[in-house]
Design an enzyme around this catalytic site. Structure first.
Site, mmCIF file in Angstrom:
data_model
loop_
_atom_site.group_PDB
_atom_site.id
_atom_site.type_symbol
_atom_site.label_atom_id
_atom_site.label_comp_id
_atom_site.label_asym_id
_atom_site.label_seq_id
_atom_site.Cartn_x
_atom_site.Cartn_y
_atom_site.Cartn_z
ATOM 1 N N GLU A 181 -23.089 -16.898 19.469
ATOM 2 C CA GLU A 181 -22.430 -16.872 18.166
ATOM 3 C C GLU A 181 -21.285 -15.878 18.080
ATOM 4 O O GLU A 181 -21.300 -14.970 17.236
ATOM 5 C CB GLU A 181 -23.465 -16.590 17.074
ATOM 6 C CG GLU A 181 -24.527 -17.676 17.016
ATOM 7 C CD GLU A 181 -25.558 -17.464 15.903
ATOM 8 O OE1 GLU A 181 -25.692 -16.326 15.421
ATOM 9 O OE2 GLU A 181 -26.226 -18.440 15.541
ATOM 10 N N GLU A 288 -30.253 -25.867 20.270
ATOM 11 C CA GLU A 288 -31.170 -25.457 19.187
ATOM 12 C C GLU A 288 -31.311 -26.571 18.149
ATOM 13 O O GLU A 288 -31.275 -26.340 16.941
ATOM 14 C CB GLU A 288 -30.652 -24.176 18.517
ATOM 15 C CG GLU A 288 -30.410 -23.056 19.504
ATOM 16 C CD GLU A 288 -30.014 -21.724 18.878
ATOM 17 O OE1 GLU A 288 -30.184 -21.553 17.664
ATOM 18 O OE2 GLU A 288 -29.541 -20.860 19.625
HETATM 19 C C1 XIL Z 1 -33.819 -17.328 14.953
HETATM 20 C C2 XIL Z 1 -35.327 -17.409 15.180
HETATM 21 O O1 XIL Z 1 -35.724 -18.752 15.181
HETATM 22 C C3 XIL Z 1 -36.060 -16.631 14.099
HETATM 23 O O2 XIL Z 1 -37.460 -16.557 14.390
HETATM 24 C C4 XIL Z 1 -35.500 -15.218 14.004
HETATM 25 O O3 XIL Z 1 -36.078 -14.563 12.907
HETATM 26 C C5 XIL Z 1 -33.996 -15.242 13.844
HETATM 27 O O4 XIL Z 1 -33.395 -15.986 14.881
HETATM 28 N N1 XIL Z 1 -29.210 -19.184 16.109
HETATM 29 C C6 XIL Z 1 -29.722 -18.556 17.216
HETATM 30 C C7 XIL Z 1 -31.175 -18.261 17.286
HETATM 31 O O5 XIL Z 1 -29.004 -18.361 18.196
HETATM 32 O O6 XIL Z 1 -31.447 -17.133 18.074
HETATM 33 C C8 XIL Z 1 -31.758 -18.087 15.901
HETATM 34 O O7 XIL Z 1 -33.172 -17.944 16.037
HETATM 35 C C9 XIL Z 1 -31.421 -19.290 15.058
HETATM 36 C C10 XIL Z 1 -29.925 -19.417 14.891
#
Ligand code: XIL
Length: 375
Positions: A181, A288
């Protein structure tokens, strides 16, 4: 009943009202495929079998409590790739938020399980500036603040971190999100993380160089979430990729998170975006994937509309010829990160139900959407 995660909340708090309004946009109920028909539900081949025929990874995620979750029930049968939801994040591995101190125990345990079940392990993530204290240890900022040469100090810290982690997991994790990100969530500029404030965009290039030096055998990815694949932000991302490739920064691929939170991303725009990645000689993975059911609230059958949406994204990815894998951000609707972050934890935003299994591990139409998109 939703399971409690005990996880930290994620900072998507500042969602502008414009985006909140998008959720109210009517959704077309056109469904090309009948995912509930016999034709699909009687198909006994699993996602893993179909993905392997395509030479692709199909993945799920493991949380810190993976042994009590449904992870062990589904992984061996359906998946050949595992990403760790949180335990490889720098801040999560750093007891007391200290630089240079690591506790790898949770990640090691998950990785051992994954390797024992013939899964490729995807590393998430080496460098991520978004959530100080979680995505990296708070001490990083303190040390930089007190340094006479913040640039050099930060470079040393980043290099040391990347070396330590990649050496520890060498031979066990073969693909890494090197930087996560890099862009502002809703802007088109690089996010003002402290890494960026000190080193500018070089922090990204530097991280990739350190990763390649530490381990020449792993695949290096730049991971990002896109709400649109052909807006100013997506184009700025492509410009960054071009710059990296032309300068010889070692990068193998792009991770598209593809969380579908408010609206489906346009498939035409996605095709354009993938085309740009292809021109640069890079690969991509959907890293994701989840699709909130609520966005189909106006459809006659939201579960089928969700299946159609899964179908389209998977089919587009597979047909591109440069997609190495698809990973879902969760296992079943009983636990999703959305249920713990604002605004999606609010009643008015639910149901989230964003995954391909329901909370009793029944296959949803979404499962068949993915299966057929892969074929
Ligand atoms: C999220 C997790 O799913 C949660 O459990 C945590 O509290 C925060 O992070 N983008 C990403 C992931 O790259 O690492 C994030 O994961 C979701 C959004």
């Amino acid at each position: 009943m939703k399971k409690k995660s005990g996880m930290s909340s994620f900072n998507y708090n500042s969602i502008p009202s414009l985006l909140k309004m998008m959720i109210a946009k009517p959704h077309s109920n056109k469904c090309e495929h009948d995912f509930s028909s016999e034709k699909y539900t009687s198909d006994e081949s699993t996602l893993k079998e179909v993905a392997e025929k395509k030479n692709m990874f199909i993945g799920t995620i493991a949380s810190h409590n993976f042994k009590e979750s449904n992870f062990c029930k589904v992984t061996p049968k359906y998946f050949n790739s595992v990403t760790i939801e949180n335990a490889l994040k720098w801040g999560h591995m750093s007891p007391n938020n200290k630089v240079g101190e690591y506790d790898f125990s949770i990640a090691d345990e998950i990785i051992n399980y994954g390797k024992d079940h013939n899964c490729r392990m995807r590393g998430h993530v080496l460098v991520w500036g978004r959530v100080p204290g979680k995505s990296y240890p708070l001490e990083v900022d303190e040390i930089i603040k007190n340094s006479n040469n913040p640039q050099e100090t930060l470079k040393e810290i980043l290099k040391e971190h990347i070396n330590t982690v990649l050496n520890h997991f060498k031979g066990r994790v073969d693909t890494w999100d090197v930087v996560n990100e890099p862009f502002e969530v809703f802007g088109h500029k690089l996010a003002p993380y402290s890494f960026y404030e000190i080193l500018g965009k070089d922090y990204i290039k530097y991280a990739f160089k350190c990763a390649r030096e530490a381990d020449p055998n792993i695949k290096l990815y730049l991971n990002e979430q896109f709400f649109y694949y052909r807006d100013k932000r997506a184009k700025a991302f492509i410009e960054l990729l071009k710059e990296m490739v032309y300068e010889g920064v070692p990068i193998d691929g792009v991770g598209l998170q593809h969380h579908v939170m408010f609206n489906e991303q346009s498939i035409e725009d996605l095709k354009w975006f993938i085309g740009e990645i292809k021109k640069l000689g890079l690969k991509f993975e959907i890293t994701e994937l989840d699709i909130r059911e609520k966005i189909f609230k106006r459809a006659k059958n939201p579960a089928l509309a969700q299946a159609e949406s899964y179908y389209k994204i998977v089919k587009t990815s597979v047909e591109s010829g440069i997609c190495k894998g698809i990973t879902f951000w969760g296992i079943d609707d009983g636990y999703s990160w959305y249920d713990h972050i604002p605004p999606f934890n609010l009643k008015s935003y639910q149901p989230n139900n964003p995954l391909i299994f329901d909370d009793k591990l029944n296959k949803k139409p979404a499962y068949y959407g993915v299966l057929n998109g892969m074929k």
